[in-house]
Write a protein that holds these residues in place. Structure first.
Motif, short mmCIF file in Angstrom:
data_model
loop_
_atom_site.label_atom_id
_atom_site.label_comp_id
_atom_site.label_asym_id
_atom_site.label_seq_id
_atom_site.Cartn_x
_atom_site.Cartn_y
_atom_site.Cartn_z
N UNK A 183 0.81 -1.22 0.00
CA UNK A 183 0.00 0.00 0.00
C UNK A 183 0.84 1.27 0.00
N UNK A 184 2.13 1.16 0.35
CA UNK A 184 2.96 2.36 0.50
C UNK A 184 3.01 3.20 -0.77
N UNK A 185 3.06 2.56 -1.92
CA UNK A 185 3.20 3.29 -3.18
C UNK A 185 1.95 4.06 -3.57
N UNK A 186 0.81 3.69 -3.04
CA UNK A 186 -0.44 4.33 -3.47
C UNK A 186 -1.18 5.08 -2.37
N UNK A 187 -0.76 4.92 -1.10
CA UNK A 187 -1.41 5.70 -0.05
C UNK A 187 -0.93 7.15 -0.13
N UNK A 188 -1.68 8.03 0.48
CA UNK A 188 -1.29 9.44 0.51
C UNK A 188 -0.79 9.79 1.90
N UNK A 189 0.41 10.31 1.97
CA UNK A 189 1.01 10.70 3.25
C UNK A 189 1.23 12.20 3.29
N UNK A 190 0.81 12.81 4.37
CA UNK A 190 1.10 14.22 4.60
C UNK A 190 1.83 14.32 5.93
N UNK A 191 3.12 14.62 5.87
CA UNK A 191 3.90 14.74 7.10
C UNK A 191 3.42 15.93 7.91
N UNK A 192 3.25 15.72 9.20
CA UNK A 192 2.75 16.77 10.08
C UNK A 192 3.92 17.56 10.66
N UNK A 193 3.74 18.88 10.78
CA UNK A 193 4.82 19.70 11.34
C UNK A 193 5.08 19.33 12.79
N UNK A 194 6.34 19.35 13.15
CA UNK A 194 6.72 18.99 14.51
C UNK A 194 7.70 20.02 15.04
N UNK A 195 7.31 20.79 16.06
CA UNK A 195 8.23 21.78 16.62
C UNK A 195 9.43 21.09 17.26
N UNK A 196 10.56 21.76 17.23
CA UNK A 196 11.81 21.15 17.69
C UNK A 196 11.75 20.71 19.15
N UNK A 197 10.99 21.43 19.99
CA UNK A 197 10.95 21.07 21.40
C UNK A 197 10.02 19.90 21.69
N UNK A 198 9.39 19.35 20.62
CA UNK A 198 8.52 18.19 20.80
C UNK A 198 8.91 17.06 19.86
N UNK A 199 10.15 17.10 19.39
CA UNK A 199 10.59 16.13 18.38
C UNK A 199 10.52 14.70 18.90
N UNK A 200 10.74 14.49 20.20
CA UNK A 200 10.72 13.13 20.74
C UNK A 200 9.29 12.61 20.87
N UNK A 201 8.30 13.49 20.82
CA UNK A 201 6.90 13.08 20.95
C UNK A 201 6.26 12.88 19.58
N UNK A 202 6.49 13.81 18.66
CA UNK A 202 5.75 13.81 17.40
C UNK A 202 6.63 13.65 16.17
N UNK A 203 7.82 13.11 16.30
CA UNK A 203 8.69 12.95 15.13
C UNK A 203 8.12 11.91 14.17
N UNK A 204 8.37 12.12 12.88
CA UNK A 204 8.01 11.15 11.84
C UNK A 204 6.50 10.88 11.78
N UNK A 205 5.70 11.88 12.16
CA UNK A 205 4.25 11.69 12.20
C UNK A 205 3.62 12.15 10.90
#
Length: 246
Positions: A183-205
């Protein structure tokens, strides 16, 4: 739902920054787990929600969810007005203590009693919040909903499938996590912004959706012969299976 972490975590503000807040002291000490100060934890959770809604990225996340929900009117209206009822939210982690469950129930969430290993089939538009969960959990969810009709009803807020693919040997990724792989090739991904002070909580989201037009690009053979994932080759599965729970 989440993977095999020692306890569930949220972000809280401290001295102008956010840090992870664990609700349990140690997963190995049931006596400590059972004596959580429910009132205090509930207050901290509600304050965290209030703090997060004041962050700049909050509105951007809402916008991305609205874009992802295009064509699903029910989703658009609820996300726009931030009116997804807590009573409509189901949560599960195999390591939740009884004290943590009490806190979650107190704030209005429904705590599932069975470890479904991510194998939950949808019958209506559904958002799955799967932050930093094991690949098997995502793979199981896809398998259980492996049809064009079901997948178009799903929005995932979780780790990027593309990143999973990049970090895994192709042969192993295709063998062990075949549904994510397909499914990776056809799903739609929108990376969410992650502030630097929360990188350990919301990274790669990312917000991940499965548009009908994209799913139609896959051959019809993709949707037949869909065996349940077994993971017999996975030494480190990254999730707690129901037969492993104590």
């Amino acid at each position: 739902m989440s993977g095999d972490s020692e306890g569930w975590q949220v972000a809280r503000r401290r001295k102008g920054k956010f840090e992870k807040m664990k609700l349990q002291v140690s997963s190995d000490d049931p006596n400590i787990q059972e004596h959580l100060d429910v009132d205090k934890i509930e207050k901290r959770l509600r304050q965290t929600v209030s703090d997060l809604t004041c962050e700049a990225f909050y509105e951007k996340w809402k916008d991305e969810l609205l874009m992802a929900a295009l064509g699903i009117q029910q989703f658009q209206e609820k996300i726009r007005d931030a009116q997804i009822e807590l009573s409509d939210c189901l949560v599960f982690d195999p390591v939740f203590s009884s004290g943590e469950k009490d806190v979650l129930k107190r704030i209005g969430l429904t705590v599932l009693t069975e470890n479904e290993e991510g194998k939950r089939q949808v019958d209506k538009p559904t958002i799955f919040y799967l932050m930093h969960c094991g690949k098997a959990l995502y793979n199981n969810l896809l398998w259980k909903n492996w049809s064009k009709h079901c997948l178009t009803e799903i929005i995932i807020i979780g780790n990027s499938f593309c990143s999973m693919k990049e970090r895994t040997i192709d042969r192993e990724f295709n063998r062990d996590y075949s549904y994510i792989s397909q499914i990776t090739a056809v799903c739609k991904e929108s990376l969410l912004p992650c502030p630097s002070h929360m990188i350990d909580v919301f990274s790669d989201t990312a917000v991940i959706t499965f548009p009908t037009g994209s799913l139609n690009e896959l051959s019809e053979s993709t949707w037949v012969n869909t065996p349940e994932p077994q993971y017999e080759h996975c030494a480190d599965l990254e999730i707690v299976c129901k037969d492993q729970q104590r």
